[in-house]
Design a protein around this motif. Structure first.
Motif: not given
Length: 140
Positions: A9-11, A21-24, A47-49, A102-103
């Protein structure tokens, strides 16, 4: 067939995202003509892009929570678990979580001919624009 190793997992970086925001990673391009990238992305409340576009478009499938998605010049929409949104190639958009939950969504896209230009990033979505989009999407 081969089993792919799990990536950590990266932030996601604050230069491209507002909030946590975390990405798997789930799938990434392999040898040959395969271009698919899939990731499970988790957004903290609010949180958002930043605004961005993808050379070959992007599909978002909400797994949990409620997403806000907006294309430039259009009204933001709420996207609920089990719903899917498609952003066409080169269409500027942003996506993120509503302010109070959260989403998680699956983000799916194909790399462009030059992977370095698959995603083009623009400016951050301001807090005022985010709140306006939320109120418009929810009618609140």
């Amino acid at each position: 067939m081969r089993k792919l190793s799990r990536s950590a997992t990266t932030k996601n970086p604050p230069e491209l995202f507002t909030g946590d925001v975390w990405l798997d990673p789930i799938a990434s391009p392999q040898e040959g003509d395969q271009r698919m990238t899939v990731a499970l992305v988790r957004f903290a409340p609010g949180a958002r892009t930043a605004w961005h576009s993808h050379a070959r478009g992007q599909t978002l499938h909400v797994v949990s929570g409620i997403a806000l998605v907006q294309s430039r010049g259009e009204v933001a929409v709420e996207v609920h678990p089990g719903e899917t949104v498609y952003c066409p190639p080169d269409e500027e958009h942003w996506h993120g979580a509503v302010p109070d939950a959260f989403m998680e969504h699956l983000a799916m896209l194909e790399n462009g001919d030059d992977p370095a230009t698959t995603t083009t990033w623009a400016e951050h979505v301001t807090d005022d624009d985010y709140l306006r989009a939320h109120h418009t999407a929810t009618g609140a």
